[in-house]
Enzyme design. Structure first.
Site, PDB file in Angstrom:
ATOM      1  N   GLU A  36       2.592   4.830   1.108  1.00 24.29           N
ATOM      2  CA  GLU A  36       2.161   6.144   1.588  1.00 24.29           C
ATOM      3  C   GLU A  36       1.035   6.677   0.735  1.00 24.29           C
ATOM      4  O   GLU A  36       0.890   6.318  -0.444  1.00 24.29           O
ATOM      5  CB  GLU A  36       3.320   7.129   1.602  1.00 24.29           C
ATOM      6  CG  GLU A  36       3.955   7.375   0.243  1.00 24.29           C
ATOM      7  CD  GLU A  36       5.121   8.345   0.332  1.00 24.29           C
ATOM      8  OE1 GLU A  36       4.869   9.522   0.678  1.00 24.29           O
ATOM      9  OE2 GLU A  36       6.247   7.939   0.076  1.00 24.29           O
ATOM     10  N   ASP A 236     -15.221  -1.620  -0.999  1.00 22.69           N
ATOM     11  CA  ASP A 236     -13.947  -1.556  -1.717  1.00 22.69           C
ATOM     12  C   ASP A 236     -13.299  -2.937  -1.727  1.00 22.69           C
ATOM     13  O   ASP A 236     -12.116  -3.087  -1.444  1.00 22.69           O
ATOM     14  CB  ASP A 236     -13.020  -0.524  -1.074  1.00 22.69           C
ATOM     15  CG  ASP A 236     -11.853  -0.167  -2.002  1.00 22.69           C
ATOM     16  OD1 ASP A 236     -11.972  -0.394  -3.217  1.00 22.69           O
ATOM     17  OD2 ASP A 236     -10.827   0.315  -1.496  1.00 22.69           O
TER      18      ASP A 236
END
Length: 251
Positions: A36, A236
């Protein structure tokens, strides 16, 4: 709080006895919370029809249109690429919440083998080294995925709507939170940026001159392969964002 209670708070329409979710008429059973972030969750789900395992990403968009646009751009990016080295979105759904906010669900493949970072961690714990040939194979796979992004031909339905740097920064922070929480979902394609061909460092000067020459010699042509492509930067790339399929293909 029990795991089912957590599911119930995240999915108000789900009862504690039956943690299931319907996405575009397909029913899924929620098995576990994989990770999460600030506004998103990644769940391990199982299809009620074929019993297959998938990763379901839930993105809450409570702060207006900008966050929603960023989330929708993520959906577009998952659908756009056809390379075997880039993860594809299986399905997606947008839910209008009673308070006016929106929730986006993205159904993705689930990778039981985890990420390249998991392999690095396991090797470190067990004091073993990756075989050089295997390291080279994984490196080449990642490069092939990047080539697909750097020389990408846009589909007709892809939206080039720009999102603000602030919104991208917020999303990037959310993704970092997910990775730190151990999410095993996919390579993230949210923080993609487009760059003009003339500024693309992955196109050689020879290619630029060839494309320029072709355009100048025949203005009636629809365009060369280079002029029809666009460069997208992931920005990334790291082991935690490289997932491994069952056959070991890096995505």
């Amino acid at each position: 709080m029990s795991l089912l209670d957590i599911f119930g708070s995240c999915f108000p329409c789900i009862t504690s006895k039956t943690p299931t979710l319907k996405i575009n008429n397909a029913q899924f059973k929620i098995l576990d919370l994989l990770g999460e972030g600030g506004f998103s969750y990644v769940y391990l789900v199982q299809s009620q029809s074929n019993k297959g395992l998938y990763a379901l990403k839930k993105i809450r968009c409570p702060f207006g249109n900008s966050n929603f646009k960023v989330a929708m751009k993520e959906v577009d990016n998952y659908r756009e690429f056809k390379s075997p080295y880039i993860i594809k979105c299986i399905d997606s759904s947008i839910v209008q919440e009673p308070d006016g906010s929106k929730t986006i669900y993205i159904l993705l493949p689930y990778f039981e083998n985890g990420s390249l970072q998991d392999i690095i961690n396991n090797n470190s714990v067990n004091n073993v080294k990756m075989d050089e040939d295997e390291a080279l194979r994984l490196f080449i796979g990642v490069c092939r995925g990047l080539i697909s992004m750097h020389r990408h031909q846009l589909s007709q339905n892809y939206s080039m709507t720009a999102v603000t740097d602030d919104a991208l920064g917020t999303t990037a922070a959310m993704l970092d939170d997910e990775l730190q929480s151990g999410a095993q979902s996919s390579i993230h394609l949210t923080n993609l940026h487009t760059e003009p061909e003339e500024h693309n460092p992955f196109i050689s000067e020879t290619d630029r001159l060839r494309a320029s020459s072709n355009n100048n010699n025949d203005s009636s042509m629809e365009g060369t392969e280079l002029s029809d492509t666009i460069s997208m930067a992931h920005r990334d790339i790291k082991p935690a964002n490289v997932m491994l399929s069952k056959d070991g293909t890096p995505l």
